[in-house]
Design an enzyme around this catalytic site. Sequence first.
Site, PDB file in Angstrom:
ATOM      1  N   GLY A 227       0.845  -1.194   0.000  1.00 24.57           N
ATOM      2  CA  GLY A 227       0.000   0.000   0.000  1.00 24.57           C
ATOM      3  C   GLY A 227       0.866   1.224   0.000  1.00 24.57           C
ATOM      4  N   GLY A 228       0.242   2.336   0.270  1.00 23.28           N
ATOM      5  CA  GLY A 228       0.974   3.600   0.272  1.00 23.28           C
ATOM      6  C   GLY A 228       2.118   3.596   1.262  1.00 23.28           C
ATOM      7  N   MET A 229       1.995   2.795   2.327  1.00 28.26           N
ATOM      8  CA  MET A 229       3.016   2.840   3.367  1.00 28.26           C
ATOM      9  C   MET A 229       4.179   1.914   3.070  1.00 28.26           C
ATOM     10  SD  MET A 229       0.893   0.367   3.866  1.00 28.26           S
ATOM     11  CE  MET A 229       0.444  -1.120   4.693  1.00 28.26           C
ATOM     12  N   GLY A 230       4.099   1.122   2.035  1.00 26.10           N
ATOM     13  CA  GLY A 230       5.187   0.207   1.733  1.00 26.10           C
ATOM     14  C   GLY A 230       4.635  -1.205   1.622  1.00 26.10           C
TER      15      GLY A 230
ATOM     16  N   VAL B 182       3.978  -5.235   3.349  1.00 29.48           N
ATOM     17  CA  VAL B 182       3.870  -6.076   4.542  1.00 29.48           C
ATOM     18  C   VAL B 182       4.215  -7.507   4.134  1.00 29.48           C
ATOM     19  CG1 VAL B 182       2.393  -6.864   6.405  1.00 29.48           C
ATOM     20  CG2 VAL B 182       2.020  -4.609   5.402  1.00 29.48           C
TER      21      VAL B 182
ATOM     22  N   LYS C 174       6.363  -4.981   8.551  1.00 24.92           N
ATOM     23  CA  LYS C 174       5.774  -3.883   7.797  1.00 24.92           C
ATOM     24  C   LYS C 174       6.814  -2.789   7.616  1.00 24.92           C
ATOM     25  CE  LYS C 174       1.729  -0.986   8.473  1.00 24.92           C
ATOM     26  NZ  LYS C 174       0.593  -0.961   9.385  1.00 24.92           N
TER      27      LYS C 174
ATOM     28  N   ASP D 148      -8.328   3.763  12.575  1.00 23.86           N
ATOM     29  CA  ASP D 148      -8.712   3.140  11.310  1.00 23.86           C
ATOM     30  C   ASP D 148      -9.358   1.786  11.569  1.00 23.86           C
ATOM     31  OD1 ASP D 148      -9.068   2.971   8.581  1.00 23.86           O
ATOM     32  OD2 ASP D 148      -7.094   2.091   8.212  1.00 23.86           O
TER      33      ASP D 148
END
Lengths: 955, 190
Positions: free
Chosen positions: A97-100, A102, A117, A210
Site C-alpha cells: 500500500g501507500g506505506m510500503g 507487509v 511492515k 482506522d
Amino acid sequence: MTRDGAEWARLDALLEAALDLPQAERRQWLDRACAGDPDTRAALERLLKHAEADTGPIQPGAALESSAHAPSSSGDGALAPGDRLGRYEIVSLLGSGGMGHVYRAVDPSLGREVAIKAVSGALHGDAASLRRFEREARVLAALNHPGIATIYGFEQLGGVPYLVLELVAGETLGDRLAKGRLPVAEAVAIARQVAEALEEAHRQGVVHRDLKPSNVMLTPEGRVKLLDFGLAKSPEPGISDQARTLTGVIVGTAPYMSPEQVRAEVVDERADVWAFGCVSYEMLTGRRAFAASQVPDILASVLRDEPDWAALPSETPPALRRLLERCLRKVPRERLQAMGDARLELSELEAASPNAARDDARMRRRVVAVVGLLIVALTVRRPSPPPRVLQLSLDLPPQLALDERFAAPFALSPDGARLALVAVEDGRSRLFVREIDEITPRRVGGVDSAWQPFFSPDGRSIAYFDDGKLFRVPVEGGRPVLITAVTVNPRGASWAPDGTIVLAPSQTSGLVRVADGGGAVRPLTELTASRGEETHRWPQVLPDGRHVLFTVVEQDASFDDGELQVASLATGERRTVLKGAAWGRWVESGHLLFARHGRLHAVPFDLERLQAGGAPVVVVDGVRYDVRNGGTHADLAGDAIVYQPARPSLPERHIVGLDAAGAISRFTERPRVFRAPRASPDGSRLAVVIGTGAATDLWLVDPGSTLTRVTSGLGPLLPLWRPDGRALTVSARAGDRWRLLDVSPDGGPPRVRHESAHRLYANGWTPDGRRLVFQQYHPDHGWDLWSVAEGGRPEPLLATPSHEARAAVSRDGHWIAYESDELDGLVEIYVRSFPDGERKLRLTTSGARLPRWGAPGELFYWRTDGPGSLQKVRWRAEGDRFVVLEDAPYWPESESTRAARSILVVMNDASYDVDAAGRVVMLEPVAPRDAAPLARPVVVFGWAQELRRRMASTP
Amino acid sequence: MGQVTQLLMARDAGDREAFDRLVPLVYDELRRIARRQLRRRSPQQTLDSSGLVHEAWLKLAGAQRLRVNDHPHFLAVAATAMRQVLIDRARGRLRVKRGAGAATASLDGVGGAGDATDPEWLLDVDRALDALGRREPRLARVFECRFFAGLGEDETATALGLSLRSVQRDWMRARAWLRAALEGEAGALS
C-alpha cells in the site's frame, strides 16, 4: 553552474519564439536567427526536439499514473520469498500500500512467524521524525492485550524502519461479513471483545483511528484481535497530522471515518467509538451504516445522514440499539465518551444470554469500588492555608529543568495550594504539578509536550496547549481531553467560572471563546483594522466573570507601547484601561498589575467601573519578560504570586554594522530606544527613530556617533531616504488619519505627501526620486502596494486580497522586491518588473520576509523557516529578465559569524538595512536574552496584602 | 464549480455548515483529477487513487491550509498538493527500495530514458522542476499542473490565469528544458 542564467534566458527566448511558429517553419527560422552561431543552433535543435517529441515518460498526468501503478509493481523493491531482512527470512508478500509492503516472515532465532511492515514516507532522511516514530512504536509495543495484535518491535534495517508484528491467523471480520450479517448473539460477543481491546488501547492513550472490519481478525479459537495499530495515534505529540499523512498512516477508510476525521480535524478516542458503532451496525445489518458508491458521497453521508435504524434486525435488544445510536452521534461531545461504557453494556447483554461468562460483572464491581476510593481521596485532601507573607524559591529536582523557552511556563491554582509547571525531562516539555508544601513535583498524565498551562476556576483541572491544540487534564492526572484545535500559535488563555475559556489563538488575531467541554469556537474580540491592531493576547477573566482583561498591540509597535483593554464576555464591547502596558492582571488587593520594560507595575483599579487611576508604581523590579511577545514568566492567584526574577529587559539597543565576515562594529556609544535604522544613500550617516509612544522622533547618526534630532514631537515611523539624500519620507499618525511626510535632514517643517484613513508606510523611491512606492492597509485586503508620483494621485500597484508589503525598489528602478502570501498563505519574496509588472518571479519557497536591495546585483531577504537566516541573492538583469545567480546565507555557519547570526536570531525579523559599504545595519539588544543565568522562580504568599500596604504608603 | 467559490466565501465567513458541504465537493474535485488519469487502469489501482486523494485532501485541509480564493486558485493549489503527495510517496518508495538492499541506481546516471514509475526518476524531475522554477516560475507551474495533477490544457489555463496558447507553448518549453536537464545536457538547468 555550467551554463549561466544569461545563456539560459537567451536560449529560452529563442525556443519560445520558435515554438510560436507553426512547426514546419521553426527550423528555417532558427537557421536565420542563429546564423553564424552553430553551437546555439545545435543546442536549439536538441531543445526543439525535446519540446516537440510526444513520446517518453514526460506526459500529462504521468506522475499520477505512476503512483497508482508503482506500489503493486514487483520491481519496486519488494522482497522475494527467501530474501533476508536482518535476522528475518521472508516467506511471502502479504500486501502493499501507500506505506510500503507487509511481509510474512520467519524469525529463525525464535522459530516464530511474524509480519513485517516497512514504513516509509516522511521519515525519509529525517532523524527527528524517525526518533518520534520509534517512540510511538514503543508505546504501541507496550499495548499488551490478547485482543490486540502485538507489536514485537521496531527495527531499522539498512536505514529503513520496520515494524515487526504478531502474525495472526484466521479470517477478518470483513471476510466474514462478505458472507452476510451475523446473528445478534455472535455480533454482541465480537463487539464486546473489540470494545475491550479498544478500551485497553485508550487507557494507554492510543487511538486506533482506522478501525474497520478488515482490521478485526477472528481467530480459529473464536478470539478477536485488532490489527493495524500501526495506523494509530498515541498521545505522543510531535508527530503532526501532516507527518502522519506523509507516513501514510492516517489514510482512514471512508465508510468508517468519523465526521471529525472527514473534516481533517484532530481526532481522539471518540473517533474509535464512532468506527466501533459503524462496525457493530454492519455486523447486525450486514450493510454499512454510511454507504454510497463514490467516496465523496460516502463522506457527505457521514457528515449529514443518520444510519437506517430500521435495518437493524427486530430481535436487536433495545439497549444495543441505544448503544449504537449513542456511538454514531455526529458531534464527538454528544457521543458515547468511553469504550468502557460500551464494554459494560455489551457484557451485560452477553450475561443476559444463557452461555455468558460471569467475569465481566465481577470486573465491573471492582471498577466501581476503585472509583469510589478516588472520590474519597479527593475530598479528604485539603491544603492548609499558607502563612501571611512567605517566600519560597521554586527548586526542582536535578533531572528536571523549568521550560523557560516561552512565557507562562507555570500557573498557580486558584487556592494557591499548587503550581502547574512545564519542565523539561528527557528532552520533553512535560506537565507537572507541585503541591506547594511538597518538594518533588508530580508528573501529570502522559502529557509530553505542553506550554502555557492554566487552571480551571475550581482548581481541579489544568488546561494547556500542545502543538496548536488545547487540552484539559485533571489535576490528579488522567487522560488529557482535547478541548479544541483551533489555535495556531496561542498567546495566553483564561478559564471563566461559567466554563468559558477565553484564548488568543494566534499571535495576530482577536480573542476567541470556547466552552471547556469543547464545541464551537466563537470570536470574542476582533482586531480593529483601521487602528492597525495586530494582536489581542494574554487574556484574564476578571473576578466578576463577565469581563476579560487583555493586551492590544498595533502593527510595528512594541509591547511597551501596548494597551490594556477590557471586553465584555456578553457583548464583546471593549474599552481601554491603560496605555503603555502589556500583560495585565487583576490583583485582589484592588490593583492592576502590568509589565513594562521587564518590570511589573501596579496601579489602582476599580473593578466596578473598569477604570485604572493613579500613578503606576514598580512592584517587581525585574521579571522574566519577553519583549517580542509581551508575555511574562509570572502568574497570580488570590493572595499569591509566582514569578521568575530577571534583569529588567530594557528597550535600549545599540546600532551595529555587520560585515560579511561577521565582524561587528557599533555606530553608537550609548544604547537608546532605537528603531528602524536606515543608511543614507551615500553611506555617510544613518536615520533612526528614537523613543517610545508619543515621545518618538527622527534622528540622524553622523560619523563620530553624533546624534542630531530632525523632528520634534512628530512620532514618525519607518523612515525612508529619498535617493538624493536630501529628504526622508516617514509615516506618522495625525488623529485618526495617517500621513506620509517628507522631512529634510536639515530641519524645517515636514511636508505632507499623502494622507489616508488607513495605516501606511513608505517603501521605496524610484532612483529619480519622482515616484514613491508605499504600502497601505486595506480593511478587507490587509496590506496593499501603491505608488504616487510627484504631484500626482496615488495609484494601486498591487492591491489584492493577499498580503503585499515591504516593497523595495531596485537601484536601477527596474524591479521591485516585495512580500506576498498570494500562493498558499505563506509569506514569500517576489520580484516584479517595475513599473509595468509584467515579469514576475517568486524568489523564495519556504517563507521569507523583508527584502532589501544591497549593492548593484545584490538583494537581501530574511528567511523565516527554521531559526531564520539573512540571505544574500546575487542577480543580473538579462534583457527583460531577472536572473538569480546565487542565493546563500549572508553569514554561513562558522565561528566568526556566530555572534552576527545570534544577534539576528535574537532580534528575529526586526528591521535591518544594507548600507552603501555593503554592511548590514541592525539593532543589538543591550543584554542578550540568554546572557546571564536565570534566577529560580519564587512564590510569594501574602503578596496581595503586602501590595495593598505598599500602595497605600505610596504618595 | 461556482458553487465551490460560493462555499469558499461562506467558509471564510465562518460558516461551518458551508465547510461541511464543501468537503465532498473539494474531495470530488480532487478525485476527479486523480481518477481521470487512472480510469483506464484496473480497479485495484483505481482504489489506490482514493488514498492519494485523501492524502492530498489532508494536505489541503490540514492546518487550515485550505486557503483558496476561488475555483481556479483551488486547482492551482490542488496541483501543488498532488505534487507534494506524489513526491513524498516516491521518496518513501525509494527508501523501501534502498533499505531492502535492492540494486540502487546511482543518482548521477539516471539518464533521460526514465520511467514515471521509477521513484528516482520522479525525484529527479522534481529537482529539475525546482531549478526550472527558479528560472521561470510560470513554466514550472504549468508543468506542475499538467504532469503532476494531470490537468487538461484548458484547466491549466484557468488555474494559472493564462491563455490556452501560452499553456501549450509553456508545456513544450518546460518539457524541453526538463528533458535536457534529465539527459544531463550541459547544465541545462542548475
